[in-house]
Design a protein around this motif. Structure first.
Motif, PDB file in Angstrom:
ATOM      1  N   ASP A 138     -33.699  15.404   9.711  1.00  0.00           N
ATOM      2  CA  ASP A 138     -32.305  15.800   9.915  1.00  0.00           C
ATOM      3  C   ASP A 138     -32.194  17.297  10.198  1.00  0.00           C
ATOM      4  N   ASP A 139     -32.913  18.096   9.413  1.00  0.00           N
ATOM      5  CA  ASP A 139     -32.924  19.542   9.653  1.00  0.00           C
ATOM      6  C   ASP A 139     -33.533  19.848  11.021  1.00  0.00           C
ATOM      7  N   LYS A 142     -31.104  19.263  13.967  1.00  0.00           N
ATOM      8  CA  LYS A 142     -30.121  20.334  14.158  1.00  0.00           C
ATOM      9  C   LYS A 142     -30.757  21.544  14.835  1.00  0.00           C
ATOM     10  N   SER A 143     -31.942  21.942  14.381  1.00  0.00           N
ATOM     11  CA  SER A 143     -32.608  23.107  14.971  1.00  0.00           C
ATOM     12  C   SER A 143     -32.920  22.879  16.445  1.00  0.00           C
ATOM     13  N   GLN A 145     -31.484  20.753  18.505  1.00  0.00           N
ATOM     14  CA  GLN A 145     -30.238  20.688  19.270  1.00  0.00           C
ATOM     15  C   GLN A 145     -29.700  22.085  19.559  1.00  0.00           C
ATOM     16  N   ASP A 146     -29.805  22.970  18.583  1.00  0.00           N
ATOM     17  CA  ASP A 146     -29.364  24.352  18.781  1.00  0.00           C
ATOM     18  C   ASP A 146     -30.183  25.024  19.883  1.00  0.00           C
TER      19      ASP A 146
END
Length: 262
Positions: A138-139, A142-143, A145-146
């Motif tokens: 999950d983390d 996000k990274s 995608q950023d």
């Protein structure tokens, strides 16, 4: 180079997921680090291509901080050290987990000190990969995608971020989303970097979904579209195992030599 999986290992339930990570290590090796360091070097050195990013002191300082943080990648894990290693080199990490945690810490500080800079965006890629290795999909999502959102569409490293997102979905058991992401990798990757790997991963995911005939077709496409490449050899290994199980790609259609017949 990653150790080659045996036929017995390839038949294990988690073999194709393991093979995916093996493929990444085999195909990339130090290529990922080299590309990241090139990005950092370009940001530090300037030049027309990145001049707009170095228009202020903050961007320049951020780029230098990124290059410093990436040096963590060069420090080995104790188990990886060879007898001939330089005795004066930095102390090795005790475990890969310790190394990944330190890498995340160093790179996160770059983003905190220099938010919204090119260097901070670039740092999200190795952060996401380290989070994947630590079992934090999950983390990682996000990274990654950023990183994808912050990079231009022609950035070669976007391919690696897409691959990482596919791994994250796969680790979460969301195989449909993983398949879609790997298909996007095949479709959107316009560079030679990671050529064919999206199609290879498509075959792996189809195996996990129990669609072995479709997987055989995908691996055959890899072999024909990217001959004499590492990813083609990986696909050939998977094809051999599937063939032993009775799943073979359909032969190419026989050309019609007599168009007037029938």
């Amino acid at each position: 180079m990653a150790e080659k999986l045996t036929r017995k290992e390839l038949r294990a339930p988690d073999a194709f997921q393991k093979a995916g990570f093996q493929a990444r290590e085999w195909l990339q090796g130090k290529q990922r680090l080299v590309l990241l360091l090139v990005v950092a070097a370009l940001l530090i050195g300037g030049g027309a291509a990145v001049g707009s990013y170095l228009s202020n002191r903050g961007e320049s300082d951020a780029s230098k901080a990124l290059a410093t943080a990436l040096k963590v990648v060069e420090r080995p894990v104790r188990a990886e050290i060879q007898a001939s290693s330089d005795p004066e080199s930095e102390a090795p990490f005790s475990t890969r987990k310790e190394k990944d945690e330190e890498l995340i810490k160093e790179l996160t500080e770059v983003g905190q000190k220099f938010p919204r800079t090119r260097a901070a965006i670039t740092a999200e890629l190795p952060i996401g990969e380290a989070q994947l290795r630590l079992g934090r999909p999950d983390d990682a999502m996000k990274s990654l995608q950023d990183f994808v959102k912050g990079m231009p569409s022609d950035e070669p490293l976007r391919a690696e971020a897409l691959e990482g997102q596919g791994y994250a979905y796969e680790a979460k058991g969301q195989l449909d989303q993983a398949l879609s992401t790997f298909d996007a990798l095949s479709r959107d990757n316009k560079s030679d970097f990671l050529s064919g790997i999206g199609l290879y991963h498509r075959g792996r995911i189809l195996i996990e979904q129990g669609k072995k005939q479709e997987a055989a077709e995908a691996f055959a496409q890899v072999s024909s579209a990217y001959p004499n490449t590492p990813v083609a050899r990986l696909a050939a290994d998977r094809l051999a195992v599937l063939a032993e199980e009775g799943f073979k790609p359909a032969p190419p259609p026989t050309p019609n030599l007599n168009p007037d017949a029938g």
